[in-house]
Design an enzyme around this catalytic site. Structure first.
Site, PDB file in Angstrom:
ATOM      1  CG  ASP A   1      -2.132   0.775   1.174  1.00 30.64           C
ATOM      2  OD1 ASP A   1      -2.379   1.379   0.124  1.00 30.64           O
ATOM      3  OD2 ASP A   1      -2.864   0.820   2.193  1.00 30.64           O
TER       4      ASP A   1
ATOM      5  N   GLY B   1       1.638 -10.083   4.694  1.00 32.04           N
ATOM      6  CA  GLY B   1       2.612  -9.208   5.356  1.00 32.04           C
ATOM      7  C   GLY B   1       2.067  -8.786   6.713  1.00 32.04           C
TER       8      GLY B   1
HETATM    9  N1  AR6 Z   1       5.761  -5.499  -4.243  1.00 36.36           N
HETATM   10  C1  AR6 Z   1       5.266  -6.747  -4.080  1.00 36.36           C
HETATM   11  N2  AR6 Z   1       5.055  -7.293  -2.873  1.00 36.36           N
HETATM   12  C2  AR6 Z   1       5.354  -6.557  -1.788  1.00 36.36           C
HETATM   13  C3  AR6 Z   1       5.857  -5.238  -1.855  1.00 36.36           C
HETATM   14  C4  AR6 Z   1       6.061  -4.718  -3.161  1.00 36.36           C
HETATM   15  N3  AR6 Z   1       6.541  -3.485  -3.360  1.00 36.36           N
HETATM   16  N4  AR6 Z   1       6.029  -4.773  -0.587  1.00 36.36           N
HETATM   17  C5  AR6 Z   1       5.641  -5.769   0.256  1.00 36.36           C
HETATM   18  N5  AR6 Z   1       5.255  -6.846  -0.456  1.00 36.36           N
HETATM   19  P1  AR6 Z   1       1.457  -6.162   3.062  1.00 36.36           P
HETATM   20  P2  AR6 Z   1      -1.162  -7.200   3.939  1.00 36.36           P
HETATM   21  C6  AR6 Z   1       4.730  -8.156   0.018  1.00 36.36           C
HETATM   22  O1  AR6 Z   1       1.881  -5.941   4.470  1.00 36.36           O
HETATM   23  O2  AR6 Z   1      -0.518  -8.312   4.683  1.00 36.36           O
HETATM   24  C7  AR6 Z   1      -0.680  -2.085   4.817  1.00 36.36           C
HETATM   25  O3  AR6 Z   1      -0.238  -1.224   5.830  1.00 36.36           O
HETATM   26  C8  AR6 Z   1       4.968  -8.514   1.464  1.00 36.36           C
HETATM   27  O4  AR6 Z   1       6.249  -9.098   1.615  1.00 36.36           O
HETATM   28  O5  AR6 Z   1       1.756  -5.113   2.061  1.00 36.36           O
HETATM   29  O6  AR6 Z   1      -2.359  -7.491   3.082  1.00 36.36           O
HETATM   30  C9  AR6 Z   1      -2.133  -1.830   4.425  1.00 36.36           C
HETATM   31  O7  AR6 Z   1      -2.475  -0.464   4.523  1.00 36.36           O
HETATM   32  C10 AR6 Z   1       3.858  -9.516   1.722  1.00 36.36           C
HETATM   33  O8  AR6 Z   1       4.226 -10.825   1.259  1.00 36.36           O
HETATM   34  O9  AR6 Z   1      -0.144  -6.411   2.960  1.00 36.36           O
HETATM   35  C11 AR6 Z   1      -2.887  -2.663   5.414  1.00 36.36           C
HETATM   36  O10 AR6 Z   1      -3.072  -1.978   6.642  1.00 36.36           O
HETATM   37  C12 AR6 Z   1       2.718  -9.042   0.829  1.00 36.36           C
HETATM   38  O11 AR6 Z   1       3.321  -8.126  -0.091  1.00 36.36           O
HETATM   39  C13 AR6 Z   1      -1.994  -3.852   5.622  1.00 36.36           C
HETATM   40  O12 AR6 Z   1      -0.662  -3.405   5.317  1.00 36.36           O
HETATM   41  C14 AR6 Z   1       1.591  -8.336   1.547  1.00 36.36           C
HETATM   42  O13 AR6 Z   1       2.113  -7.546   2.612  1.00 36.36           O
HETATM   43  C15 AR6 Z   1      -2.317  -4.986   4.674  1.00 36.36           C
HETATM   44  O14 AR6 Z   1      -1.541  -6.108   5.020  1.00 36.36           O
END
Ligand code: AR6
Length: 175
Positions: A40, A125
């Site tokens: 995000d 994440g």
């Molecule tokens: N490109 C691809 N994958 C990524 C990237 C990137 N640039 N950055 C992180 N990941 P998360 P969630 C991976 O935390 O668990 C936010 O604060 C990461 O390693 O982004 O759905 C929102 O506002 C992990 O495997 O999303 C919400 O409050 C995956 O993307 C909350 O986090 C998802 O990690 C959502 O949490």
């Protein structure tokens, strides 16, 4: 790694979601749609203030649903924002809510006539969903959708780091 799903391609790459040149990229958002960390944060940083301005007009999004905005300064023309479940123990509808995120995101892409979509690994994440379980649900759900919806020609999972890629690769081999 890639497989055929009906007439469409389902592929895995290791990389960064913001660099993708698919017509839409999917954001792992929260219910406010007003930004956060992880995917995000990266999407709003790279896409610029236009995306946030559109998100403000949407008034949030419930878990398991999806909303669409333009892509601002990103290569992708659209961002599909979906809200994954916060993982507790797997007994609080987490699997069905996670599957719903993928399905609802793809429905928006179909409705707009988009042919290519890139997803991150939603909920794995900050939201704590175990990677192996999430990978199985993600791939199974997207494969089933593509088999019914050849209008979407390509779905790419963009996995952040080797561990995430390996988990999705293992799940894809089991499909
Ligand atoms: N490109 C691809 N994958 C990524 C990237 C990137 N640039 N950055 C992180 N990941 P998360 P969630 C991976 O935390 O668990 C936010 O604060 C990461 O390693 O982004 O759905 C929102 O506002 C992990 O495997 O999303 C919400 O409050 C995956 O993307 C909350 O986090 C998802 O990690 C959502 O949490």
């Amino acid at each position: 790694m890639k497989i055929q799903a009906g007439r469409s391609v389902l592929e895995l790459v290791e990389g960064d979601i913001i660099r993708q040149d698919t017509e839409a990229i999917v954001n792992a958002a929260n219910q406010s749609l007003l930004g956060g960390g992880g995917v995000d944060g990266a999407i709003h940083r790279a896409g610029g203030p236009q995306i946030l301005a559109e998100c403000r007009q949407l008034g949030g999004c419930p878990t398991g649903e999806a909303r669409i905005t333009t892509g601002g300064n990103l290569k992708a023309r659209y961002v599909i924002h979906t809200v994954g479940p916060v993982y507790r123990d797997g007994l609080h509808r987490e699997p069905e809510l996670l599957a719903s995120c993928y399905r609802e995101s793809l429905k928006l892409a179909s409705a707009r006539g988009l042919k290519s979509v890139a997803f991150p690994s939603i909920s794995t994440g900050a939201y704590g969903y175990p990677l192996a379980d999430a990978a199985r649900i993600a791939l199974k759900t997207v494969k089933a959708y593509l088999q019914e919806h050849p209008e979407i020609e390509r779905v790419r999972f963009v996995l952040f780091g080797q561990a995430a890629y390996a988990a999705y690769e293992a799940a894809m081999k089991e499909l």
